[in-house]
Design a protein around this motif. Structure first.
Motif, PDB file in Angstrom:
ATOM      1  N   ALA A 419       0.421   8.569  15.633  1.00 38.42           N
ATOM      2  CA  ALA A 419       0.890   7.460  14.802  1.00 38.42           C
ATOM      3  C   ALA A 419       2.333   7.652  14.356  1.00 38.42           C
ATOM      4  CB  ALA A 419      -0.018   7.324  13.582  1.00 38.42           C
ATOM      5  N   THR A 420       3.064   8.538  15.012  1.00 38.57           N
ATOM      6  CA  THR A 420       4.411   8.887  14.551  1.00 38.57           C
ATOM      7  C   THR A 420       5.305   7.666  14.407  1.00 38.57           C
ATOM      8  OG1 THR A 420       4.189  11.031  15.661  1.00 38.57           O
ATOM      9  CG2 THR A 420       6.401  10.358  14.961  1.00 38.57           C
ATOM     10  N   GLU A 421       5.343   6.835  15.427  1.00 34.88           N
ATOM     11  CA  GLU A 421       6.241   5.666  15.385  1.00 34.88           C
ATOM     12  C   GLU A 421       5.813   4.702  14.268  1.00 34.88           C
ATOM     13  OE1 GLU A 421       7.712   1.937  18.228  1.00 34.88           O
ATOM     14  OE2 GLU A 421       6.756   3.708  19.142  1.00 34.88           O
ATOM     15  N   ALA A 422       4.520   4.450  14.160  1.00 31.83           N
ATOM     16  CA  ALA A 422       4.028   3.556  13.111  1.00 31.83           C
ATOM     17  C   ALA A 422       4.333   4.126  11.729  1.00 31.83           C
ATOM     18  CB  ALA A 422       2.531   3.321  13.278  1.00 31.83           C
ATOM     19  N   VAL A 423       4.180   5.433  11.571  1.00 29.53           N
ATOM     20  CA  VAL A 423       4.449   6.080  10.283  1.00 29.53           C
ATOM     21  C   VAL A 423       5.926   5.952   9.924  1.00 29.53           C
ATOM     22  CG1 VAL A 423       4.565   8.313   9.122  1.00 29.53           C
ATOM     23  CG2 VAL A 423       2.506   7.655  10.384  1.00 29.53           C
ATOM     24  N   GLN A 424       6.807   6.134  10.904  1.00 30.70           N
ATOM     25  CA  GLN A 424       8.244   5.988  10.651  1.00 30.70           C
ATOM     26  C   GLN A 424       8.574   4.570  10.200  1.00 30.70           C
ATOM     27  OE1 GLN A 424       9.646   7.300  14.499  1.00 30.70           O
ATOM     28  NE2 GLN A 424      10.174   9.350  13.743  1.00 30.70           N
ATOM     29  N   LYS A 425       7.947   3.584  10.831  1.00 29.55           N
ATOM     30  CA  LYS A 425       8.159   2.197  10.423  1.00 29.55           C
ATOM     31  C   LYS A 425       7.701   1.978   8.979  1.00 29.55           C
ATOM     32  CE  LYS A 425       7.602   0.162  15.060  1.00 29.55           C
ATOM     33  NZ  LYS A 425       6.744  -0.725  15.908  1.00 29.55           N
ATOM     34  N   ALA A 426       6.512   2.491   8.666  1.00 26.57           N
ATOM     35  CA  ALA A 426       5.956   2.297   7.326  1.00 26.57           C
ATOM     36  C   ALA A 426       6.826   2.964   6.272  1.00 26.57           C
ATOM     37  CB  ALA A 426       4.538   2.844   7.273  1.00 26.57           C
ATOM     38  N   LEU A 427       7.238   4.201   6.526  1.00 28.70           N
ATOM     39  CA  LEU A 427       8.074   4.926   5.565  1.00 28.70           C
ATOM     40  C   LEU A 427       9.426   4.234   5.384  1.00 28.70           C
ATOM     41  CD1 LEU A 427       7.347   8.625   6.656  1.00 28.70           C
ATOM     42  CD2 LEU A 427       6.415   7.410   4.661  1.00 28.70           C
ATOM     43  N   SER A 428       9.997   3.774   6.482  1.00 29.18           N
ATOM     44  CA  SER A 428      11.282   3.075   6.400  1.00 29.18           C
ATOM     45  C   SER A 428      11.158   1.795   5.596  1.00 29.18           C
ATOM     46  CB  SER A 428      11.807   2.750   7.815  1.00 29.18           C
ATOM     47  OG  SER A 428      12.079   3.940   8.528  1.00 29.18           O
ATOM     48  N   CYS A 429      10.057   1.081   5.768  1.00 26.28           N
ATOM     49  CA  CYS A 429       9.841  -0.171   5.038  1.00 26.28           C
ATOM     50  C   CYS A 429       9.696   0.097   3.540  1.00 26.28           C
ATOM     51  CB  CYS A 429       8.616  -0.882   5.592  1.00 26.28           C
ATOM     52  SG  CYS A 429       8.431  -2.577   4.991  1.00 26.28           S
ATOM     53  N   VAL A 479      -2.997   3.124   7.698  1.00 23.92           N
ATOM     54  CA  VAL A 479      -1.856   4.042   7.837  1.00 23.92           C
ATOM     55  C   VAL A 479      -1.323   4.426   6.460  1.00 23.92           C
ATOM     56  CG1 VAL A 479       0.547   4.210   8.596  1.00 23.92           C
ATOM     57  CG2 VAL A 479      -1.184   3.286  10.145  1.00 23.92           C
ATOM     58  N   LEU A 480      -1.097   3.424   5.610  1.00 22.81           N
ATOM     59  CA  LEU A 480      -0.551   3.701   4.277  1.00 22.81           C
ATOM     60  C   LEU A 480      -1.521   4.546   3.452  1.00 22.81           C
ATOM     61  CD1 LEU A 480       0.977   0.181   3.517  1.00 22.81           C
ATOM     62  CD2 LEU A 480       2.231   2.276   4.030  1.00 22.81           C
ATOM     63  N   ARG A 481      -2.805   4.241   3.558  1.00 25.26           N
ATOM     64  CA  ARG A 481      -3.804   5.015   2.815  1.00 25.26           C
ATOM     65  C   ARG A 481      -3.761   6.488   3.219  1.00 25.26           C
ATOM     66  NH1 ARG A 481      -8.434   3.473   5.149  1.00 25.26           N
ATOM     67  NH2 ARG A 481      -8.733   5.527   6.060  1.00 25.26           N
ATOM     68  N   GLN A 482      -3.677   6.739   4.505  1.00 29.91           N
ATOM     69  CA  GLN A 482      -3.670   8.117   4.984  1.00 29.91           C
ATOM     70  C   GLN A 482      -2.354   8.823   4.655  1.00 29.91           C
ATOM     71  OE1 GLN A 482      -5.722   8.821   8.939  1.00 29.91           O
ATOM     72  NE2 GLN A 482      -5.778   6.583   8.927  1.00 29.91           N
ATOM     73  N   LEU A 483      -1.267   8.081   4.601  1.00 27.77           N
ATOM     74  CA  LEU A 483       0.004   8.688   4.207  1.00 27.77           C
ATOM     75  C   LEU A 483      -0.031   9.110   2.739  1.00 27.77           C
ATOM     76  CD1 LEU A 483       2.615   6.412   6.038  1.00 27.77           C
ATOM     77  CD2 LEU A 483       1.912   8.741   6.638  1.00 27.77           C
ATOM     78  N   VAL A 484      -0.682   8.310   1.906  1.00 25.16           N
ATOM     79  CA  VAL A 484      -0.846   8.701   0.497  1.00 25.16           C
ATOM     80  C   VAL A 484      -1.734   9.933   0.408  1.00 25.16           C
ATOM     81  CG1 VAL A 484      -1.802   8.014  -1.735  1.00 25.16           C
ATOM     82  CG2 VAL A 484      -0.430   6.388  -0.417  1.00 25.16           C
ATOM     83  N   ALA A 485      -2.843   9.926   1.152  1.00 21.64           N
ATOM     84  CA  ALA A 485      -3.776  11.052   1.113  1.00 21.64           C
ATOM     85  C   ALA A 485      -3.119  12.340   1.588  1.00 21.64           C
ATOM     86  CB  ALA A 485      -5.005  10.742   1.967  1.00 21.64           C
ATOM     87  N   ASP A 490       3.656   8.615  -2.349  1.00 21.43           N
ATOM     88  CA  ASP A 490       3.045   8.747  -3.670  1.00 21.43           C
ATOM     89  C   ASP A 490       2.914   7.354  -4.276  1.00 21.43           C
ATOM     90  OD1 ASP A 490       1.934   9.890  -5.857  1.00 21.43           O
ATOM     91  OD2 ASP A 490       3.684  11.052  -6.462  1.00 21.43           O
ATOM     92  N   VAL A 491       2.059   7.236  -5.283  1.00 15.80           N
ATOM     93  CA  VAL A 491       1.865   5.976  -5.991  1.00 15.80           C
ATOM     94  C   VAL A 491       2.478   6.114  -7.373  1.00 15.80           C
ATOM     95  CG1 VAL A 491       0.184   4.342  -6.916  1.00 15.80           C
ATOM     96  CG2 VAL A 491      -0.255   5.481  -4.733  1.00 15.80           C
ATOM     97  N   GLY A 497       1.655   0.315  -9.107  1.00 14.53           N
ATOM     98  CA  GLY A 497       1.132   0.869  -7.863  1.00 14.53           C
ATOM     99  C   GLY A 497       2.145   0.901  -6.753  1.00 14.53           C
ATOM    100  N   GLY A 498       3.422   0.906  -7.100  1.00 18.06           N
ATOM    101  CA  GLY A 498       4.450   0.950  -6.080  1.00 18.06           C
ATOM    102  C   GLY A 498       4.412   2.247  -5.288  1.00 18.06           C
ATOM    103  N   LEU A 499       4.639   2.130  -3.965  1.00 14.57           N
ATOM    104  CA  LEU A 499       4.641   3.310  -3.106  1.00 14.57           C
ATOM    105  C   LEU A 499       6.031   3.942  -3.109  1.00 14.57           C
ATOM    106  CD1 LEU A 499       2.562   1.924  -0.089  1.00 14.57           C
ATOM    107  CD2 LEU A 499       1.780   3.388  -1.960  1.00 14.57           C
ATOM    108  N   GLN A 500       6.042   5.283  -3.107  1.00 13.35           N
ATOM    109  CA  GLN A 500       7.300   6.032  -3.153  1.00 13.35           C
ATOM    110  C   GLN A 500       7.267   7.156  -2.133  1.00 13.35           C
ATOM    111  OE1 GLN A 500       7.196   7.343  -7.253  1.00 13.35           O
ATOM    112  NE2 GLN A 500       8.109   5.463  -8.032  1.00 13.35           N
ATOM    113  N   LEU A 501       8.428   7.434  -1.524  1.00 12.18           N
ATOM    114  CA  LEU A 501       8.520   8.531  -0.558  1.00 12.18           C
ATOM    115  C   LEU A 501       8.472   9.874  -1.289  1.00 12.18           C
ATOM    116  CD1 LEU A 501      11.407   7.288   1.791  1.00 12.18           C
ATOM    117  CD2 LEU A 501       8.977   6.768   1.914  1.00 12.18           C
ATOM    118  N   THR A 502       7.920  10.878  -0.609  1.00 17.79           N
ATOM    119  CA  THR A 502       7.967  12.241  -1.121  1.00 17.79           C
ATOM    120  C   THR A 502       8.855  13.084  -0.210  1.00 17.79           C
ATOM    121  OG1 THR A 502       6.078  13.065   0.165  1.00 17.79           O
ATOM    122  CG2 THR A 502       5.592  11.981  -1.949  1.00 17.79           C
ATOM    123  N   GLU A 503       9.207  14.269  -0.656  1.00 15.44           N
ATOM    124  CA  GLU A 503      10.074  15.150   0.133  1.00 15.44           C
ATOM    125  C   GLU A 503       9.470  15.488   1.488  1.00 15.44           C
ATOM    126  OE1 GLU A 503      13.158  16.484  -0.220  1.00 15.44           O
ATOM    127  OE2 GLU A 503      13.380  15.027  -1.836  1.00 15.44           O
TER     128      GLU A 503
END
Length: 621
Positions: A419-429, A479-485, A490-491, A497-503
């Motif tokens: 899911a690398t490409e999809a994850v990159q899209k989600a994180l970028s968004c 995808v988003l659920r698993q990225l949080v898990a 982070d939430v 409930g805004g999503l935030q990137l982590t290091e």
């Protein structure tokens, strides 16, 4: 008072050997696991901390020493509503037991206190808020105390899932009664909670008995939320029609709505939460314990200390806050050792709700960090692609060398995908929308929605707008659920409930790390060698008339004595009767679960059924 405090069976007065007490009082021929070591340690006057899974026989670890040592065993229990049932069950065994709590009328309090001082009680159950009162402490100083048993000891953990403020005062037992042995017991405690129990109860010198946490008869399943009511209904109708179970919900409103809905669907469902009147809660709990096939829909206010052995399932319609809470609650299923199921339905909205609740907590920063860590561990259990039981046990410091073969990920191994490409899209968004929007908005942007919110924010002009049209909204939510898990997102606990990137997501965005996720497949039942069936489905047609006659005899005696059927005999005992076909009192005494007192009280009734002709057996039903 409903209990006769005098007239102890002579057999108890003569017994001090724990093996004799085990056999003649409780009807068991052998100790299990570390029970004998624990019992002997307490009889010798040592303090003990016992961690033993639900259904592992914790109560025997203090009940037998209380009967073997001179004096009365004092049991501190946080559950007033269950004390009477526990005392009733002990009295059916011939044990002189009583309780002190706020439900007693004053004459009954005086009667019980006199019985304690006169040495007419083997066990006395006391609520913690009453124990710490000066009057009660003065009473105990005048009595001959055999031991103190602190049940549900994890309640002392100040930020635990079942915290009871009165438990913080229980260190006074060490100070006020230094010569009396103490045994603290719980089914659930990670290392941090164990340390807190030891510190707050001053059990630094206590022997620790950590029994394995595995409950192999429970099948663990976790499913993504996809119309939860439909999922629950299918589960109940396909696998557990007319059987006892518990459904946990996070809010009181959801409890009442779910119970009402299940009733309309033909199930005998009852609500239970702290906001209901006390008499109604007591009525519902009593019905759950005494009747067959009741489903209790409840918040976490229900369940601690429940002794009902034939709970066949525990279903969670919302995500528990921690693995400890999850283990404690699922452990109420299958106490009889027969197959049971723990079903958990969860989604990203659960994570958002729990994170917001934690953010609004009155706890300090350290507490909030610990709660976040516990939630992250719970999410990890939900999203794991390997054996769930191995992850669950590892959390408590236990090990399982091989996959269990009885969880959904073992029975139906999940599919994974790169899911690398999809994850990159989600994180970028998430980044380009400002790290302040929830999952629904992120999915709308990725899929190119032209709804009012997307247009008003100008997010239709972003480079990530519409780059995810090749995936469905459900797939993006997964995808988003698993990225949080996994901790890549982070939430925001203080926002909406805004999503935030982590290091940890930096290597992914830089293309230095690939990500494999589990592919969600809409609700499916795991392929299992154990198909859904009645717990007594293995009883042959030839044996069924006698089986039903034994059950009918038990039901009649339970009604006569005003106790749940399992207080008379567990199903395991009836099965043993069915297999052995005892014809004499001596042979019946060899059946597991039949002690001297129950033989005297109930033996003749069951022997009449066991000795009966086919016509007599049919009549007994």
């Amino acid at each position: 008072m409903a209990y006769h405090l005098k007239g102890a069976p002579s057999i108890l007065l003569a017994m001090q050997n724990p093996q004799d007490i085990l056999q003649h009082v409780f009807g068991y021929h052998d100790f299990r696991g570390q029970q004998e070591r624990i019992v002997n340690a307490v009889i010798e006057g040592q303090d003990a901390l016992v961690l033993m899974p639900t259904g592992g026989g914790k109560s025997l670890c203090y009940q037998i020493p209380a009967l073997a040592r001179p004096g009365t065993g004092i049991v501190i229990s946080p559950l007033i509503a269950l004390m009477q049932d526990q005392v009733t069950a002990l009295r059916e065994l011939g044990v002189r037991a009583g309780f002190l709590n706020s439900t007693l009328a004053w004459p009954d309090v005086v009667d019980t206190e006199r019985a304690l001082l006169d040495g007419e009680l083997d066990l006395l159950y006391i609520a913690p808020e009453r124990l710490i009162q000066p009057r009660t402490l003065d009473l105990l100083h005048q009595a001959n105390i055999a031991l103190f048993a602190i049940d549900e000891a994890h309640c002392v953990a100040q930020w635990g899932h079942d915290f009871r403020a009165d438990y913080l005062r229980l260190d006074l037992l060490h100070n006020e009664f230094p010569q009396v042995p103490r045994i603290a017991l719980t089914a659930t405690a990670d290392m941090r909670t164990r340390e807190e129990i030891i510190e707050r109860l001053q059990l630094e010198e206590a022997r620790q008995f950590i029994v394995g946490f595995d409950r192999p008869n429970i099948q663990y399943r976790v499913q993504q939320k996809d119309n939860p009511r439909r999922q629950l209904l299918g589960f109940l109708k396909d696998e557990y029609p007319q059987q006892a179970g518990i459904v946990y919900c996070l809010s009181r409103k959801k409890v009442e709505q779910t119970a009402e809905w299940l009733q309309k669907e033909g199930f005998n469902a009852l609500p239970y939460h702290a906001g209901l009147p006390g008499n109604l809660r007591e009525t519902h709990q009593s019905r759950f314990l005494r009747e067959d096939g009741i489903i209790m829909v409840a918040t976490i206010a229900f369940g601690m200390g429940i002794d009902k052995p034939d709970v066949r399932f525990v279903a969670h319609l919302d995500l528990p806050k921690s693995i400890e809470a999850y283990y404690q609650e699922t452990g109420r299923a299958g106490r009889d050792g027969q197959p049971a199921t723990a079903l958990l339905l969860y989604g990203l909205e659960d994570v958002v709700k729990l994170r917001q609740m934690m953010g609004a907590s009155e706890g300090n920063d350290q507490f909030k960090r610990q709660e976040q860590q516990r939630l992250s561990a719970m999410l990890g259990l939900c999203e794991v692609t390997s054996c769930r039981r191995q992850i669950l046990l590892r959390y408590f410091g236990d090990t399982l060398d091989e996959p269990c073969g009885n969880c959904d990920t073992c029975l139906t191994p999940p599919q994974t995908w790169d899911a690398t490409e999809a994850v990159q899209k989600a994180l970028s968004c998430v980044y380009r929308t400002g790290q302040r929007f929830g999952a629904t908005h992120i999915v709308d942007v990725l899929r190119g929605s032209s709804n009012e919110k997307v247009l008003a924010q100008g997010h239709d002009k972003l480079s990530t707008y519409g780059i995810g049209q090749d995936m469905s909204a459900d797939e993006w939510r997964a995808v988003l659920r698993q990225l949080v898990a996994a901790g890549y997102l982070d939430v925001d606990p203080e926002g909406f409930g805004g999503l935030q990137l982590t290091e940890s997501c930096r290597p992914i965005l830089r293309g230095e790390q690939r990500v494999h996720l589990r592919r969600d497949i809409r609700t499916r039942k795991p392929t299992s060698t154990r198909t859904a069936r009645r717990p007594d489905a293995d009883i042959t047609e030839a044996d069924r008339p006698l089986w039903e006659a034994l059950r009918a005899c038990r039901r009649r005696l339970a009604e006569e004595h005003g106790v749940p059927p399992y207080v008379i005999f567990h199903d395991v005992t009836l099965r043993d009767m069915l297999e052995r076909r005892p014809q004499t009192p001596g042979e019946l005494l060899d059946v597991s679960g039949v002690g001297d007192s129950k033989l005297e009280r109930f033996g003749a009734d069951f022997l009449e059924v066991l000795q009966g002709t086919p016509e007599a057996v049919e009549h007994a039903q």
